[in-house]
Design a protein around this motif. Structure first.
Motif, PDB file in Angstrom:
ATOM      1  N   THR A   1       0.829  -1.198   0.000  1.00 24.68           N
ATOM      2  CA  THR A   1       0.000   0.000   0.000  1.00 24.68           C
ATOM      3  C   THR A   1       0.869   1.256   0.000  1.00 24.68           C
ATOM      4  N   LEU A   2       2.004   1.175   0.709  1.00 25.58           N
ATOM      5  CA  LEU A   2       2.855   2.349   0.814  1.00 25.58           C
ATOM      6  C   LEU A   2       3.858   2.434  -0.342  1.00 25.58           C
ATOM      7  N   ALA A   3       3.718   1.544  -1.306  1.00 25.73           N
ATOM      8  CA  ALA A   3       4.662   1.553  -2.423  1.00 25.73           C
ATOM      9  C   ALA A   3       4.686   2.928  -3.072  1.00 25.73           C
ATOM     10  N   TYR A   4       5.870   3.342  -3.468  1.00 33.16           N
ATOM     11  CA  TYR A   4       6.038   4.699  -3.979  1.00 33.16           C
ATOM     12  C   TYR A   4       7.420   4.740  -4.602  1.00 33.16           C
ATOM     13  N   ALA A   5       7.485   4.978  -5.898  1.00 31.62           N
ATOM     14  CA  ALA A   5       8.786   4.921  -6.568  1.00 31.62           C
ATOM     15  C   ALA A   5       9.210   6.302  -7.057  1.00 31.62           C
ATOM     16  N   PRO A   6      10.366   6.807  -6.599  1.00 34.05           N
ATOM     17  CA  PRO A   6      10.808   8.147  -6.991  1.00 34.05           C
ATOM     18  C   PRO A   6      10.966   8.290  -8.504  1.00 34.05           C
TER      19      PRO A   6
ATOM     20  N   ALA B   1      -9.932  -2.586  -7.896  1.00 37.23           N
ATOM     21  CA  ALA B   1      -8.981  -1.478  -8.051  1.00 37.23           C
ATOM     22  C   ALA B   1      -8.913  -0.649  -6.771  1.00 37.23           C
ATOM     23  N   GLY B   2      -7.704  -0.163  -6.461  1.00 35.67           N
ATOM     24  CA  GLY B   2      -7.530   0.791  -5.356  1.00 35.67           C
ATOM     25  C   GLY B   2      -7.115   2.123  -5.968  1.00 35.67           C
ATOM     26  N   TYR B   3      -7.519   3.215  -5.358  1.00 33.72           N
ATOM     27  CA  TYR B   3      -7.315   4.511  -6.015  1.00 33.72           C
ATOM     28  C   TYR B   3      -6.496   5.516  -5.207  1.00 33.72           C
TER      29      TYR B   3
ATOM     30  N   ASP C   1      -1.262  -5.071  -5.229  1.00 30.89           N
ATOM     31  CA  ASP C   1      -1.852  -3.730  -5.200  1.00 30.89           C
ATOM     32  C   ASP C   1      -1.385  -2.862  -6.355  1.00 30.89           C
ATOM     33  N   GLU C   2      -0.088  -2.977  -6.687  1.00 33.02           N
ATOM     34  CA  GLU C   2       0.421  -2.113  -7.752  1.00 33.02           C
ATOM     35  C   GLU C   2      -0.247  -2.425  -9.088  1.00 33.02           C
ATOM     36  N   GLN C   3      -0.508  -3.714  -9.306  1.00 31.34           N
ATOM     37  CA  GLN C   3      -1.139  -4.104 -10.572  1.00 31.34           C
ATOM     38  C   GLN C   3      -2.624  -3.759 -10.605  1.00 31.34           C
ATOM     39  N   SER C   4      -3.161  -3.355  -9.466  1.00 30.22           N
ATOM     40  CA  SER C   4      -4.598  -3.051  -9.386  1.00 30.22           C
ATOM     41  C   SER C   4      -4.863  -1.575  -9.119  1.00 30.22           C
TER      42      SER C   4
ATOM     43  N   GLU D   1       4.756   9.429  -8.891  1.00 30.19           N
ATOM     44  CA  GLU D   1       5.536   8.587  -7.975  1.00 30.19           C
ATOM     45  C   GLU D   1       4.625   7.583  -7.279  1.00 30.19           C
ATOM     46  N   TYR D   2       3.452   8.044  -6.874  1.00 32.20           N
ATOM     47  CA  TYR D   2       2.511   7.144  -6.184  1.00 32.20           C
ATOM     48  C   TYR D   2       2.138   5.977  -7.103  1.00 32.20           C
ATOM     49  N   LEU D   3       1.936   6.298  -8.389  1.00 30.77           N
ATOM     50  CA  LEU D   3       1.501   5.273  -9.345  1.00 30.77           C
ATOM     51  C   LEU D   3       2.686   4.569 -10.021  1.00 30.77           C
ATOM     52  N   GLU D   4       3.884   4.911  -9.553  1.00 29.46           N
ATOM     53  CA  GLU D   4       5.112   4.253 -10.013  1.00 29.46           C
ATOM     54  C   GLU D   4       5.259   4.316 -11.535  1.00 29.46           C
ATOM     55  N   LEU D   5       5.334   5.552 -12.034  1.00 29.65           N
ATOM     56  CA  LEU D   5       5.373   5.761 -13.482  1.00 29.65           C
ATOM     57  C   LEU D   5       6.778   6.041 -14.023  1.00 29.65           C
TER      58      LEU D   5
END
Ligand SMILES: [Zn+2]
Length: 380
Positions: free
Chosen positions: A20-25, A121-123, A181-184, A358-362
């Motif tokens: 849930t806390l995933a976050y990629a700079p 899906a989580g938003y 979660d990331e895939q959803s 970053e939240y959506l790891e783009l």
């Protein structure tokens, strides 16, 4: 056996929390050369395509309100065709309308990975209110909250193509049956109606749209076996922007302990954008001033009344981006188009886009910006 089960449950819980806390700079390269900036004309107060149509009186139930709602529908329909648009409607009596029921229309736009079914899906949910105050007559509410609505619209347009790229890449790689979660994860925009009190702020004369939406979503069940039980549960993080866009650089505290981690990420991004010279406003002053606050520090989470209240009351994690001291022209006729500092509005839009990316790891999914645009900004 019993101890083993408890252990297994804890590991599962911890894994889910970390997901849930995933976050990629984002890399410096993405910030400098890739993530789309707001377009030059977006926030022109006279004829800009995003902001100008919102800078009108838009009291609930009036033609101005419906025109702004139509503007949102047209913007998402034309610019963001992969998003799903819906309205959530309600009516209520108010202290100023006697027996008349006033209508409220919340605007909702959602995009999630194409392979994820409803309920799974989580938003990341970006929120602002679009109604304006009943009095004084002619009140525009440029910072309250026309500009925050426009910041969100421009920000989600900036990340839309990267979302498409990421999800196409993921789809071509194939999945495990059990999506994490990331895939959803998707993104949602709520532009809410009826935030302002008609007479004076009370529990029943304020946040009409937010109260109705939180209640309805709390009671809207997803199909059995879905990841989330209700529509409300599918909000991972409710990010509420309010009273932003004046040039006063008012400090914004970290209000909520349980989302302090997300505040710290946004504060870090603000500092990076300033350091890289990517902000247009000339302020040296930081907006998000409490990045270094510790998790056991002081959080004044029950002080600020706003649209998040009925969501927080139902357990939705909220990042509230509102200054502790309100803008000078707050709730005065002077909170009009000219009161806005447009470079500040653009910077908030860029910061919101970068935070969402970053939240959506783009990272890795933004195409390079056209060369001409890069050169123009590099000269700043
Ligand atoms: Zn207000």
């Amino acid at each position: 056996m019993r101890a083993w089960r408890v252990y297994a449950a804890l590991v599962l819980l911890l894994t889910r929390c970390l997901q849930t806390l995933a976050y990629a700079p984002l890399s410096d390269d993405t910030l400098k050369h890739r993530i789309p900036w707001p377009e030059t004309n977006d926030f022109d107060i006279h004829n800009g395509p995003i902001l100008a149509p919102i800078l009108v009186p838009r009291v609930p139930g009036t033609p101005g309100s419906l025109e702004v709602l139509n503007h949102f529908i047209k913007f998402f329909g034309n610019e963001l065709p992969d998003w799903t648009i819906s309205l959530q409607n309600s009516t209520s009596k108010t202290p100023t309308h006697g027996d008349k029921n006033v209508p409220f229309h919340n605007f909702i736009a959602t995009r999630h990975p194409p392979w994820v079914s409803t309920g799974n899906a989580g938003y990341l949910t970006l929120v602002a209110h679009y109604d304006s105050k009943y009095t004084p007559e002619g009140f525009i509410g440029a910072t309250d909250s026309a500009a925050p609505c426009a910041m969100i619209m421009s920000a989600v347009r900036s990340i839309d193509a990267a979302l498409t790229n990421k999800w196409a890449a993921m789809e071509s790689q194939g999945f495990d049956l059990d999506l994490d979660d990331e895939q959803s994860r998707g993104i949602q925009v709520l532009l809410l109606d009826g935030e302002e009190a008609f007479q004076s702020w009370t529990a029943t004369d304020s946040i009409y749209g937010a109260r109705s939406l939180a209640e309805e979503w709390d009671n809207t069940m997803y199909p059995a076996m879905s990841t989330h039980k209700t529509m409300l549960n599918s909000i991972e993080l409710f990010v509420l922007l309010d009273l932003l866009g004046s040039g006063e650089n008012l400090p914004i505290p970290s209000w909520m302990q349980n989302t302090h981690w997300s505040y710290q990420h946004m504060a870090e991004m603000e500092q990076r954008l300033r350091k890289l010279g990517l902000f247009k406003s000339d302020a040296k002053q930081t907006w998000l001033t409490e990045k270094e606050k510790k998790n056991d520090g002081v959080f004044q989470q029950n002080i600020m009344q706003d649209d998040h209240i009925p969501f927080v009351a139902r357990g939705v994690p909220t990042l509230h981006l509102i200054p502790s001291h309100f803008p000078r022209e707050w709730h005065r006729i002077g909170d009009n188009a000219e009161y806005l500092d447009i470079p500040t509005v653009e910077d908030w839009s860029l910061l919101t886009a970068a935070f969402a990316a970053e939240y959506l790891e783009l990272e890795g999914y933004f195409d390079p910006r056209p060369q001409a645009l890069r050169a123009a900004r590099d000269e700043l």
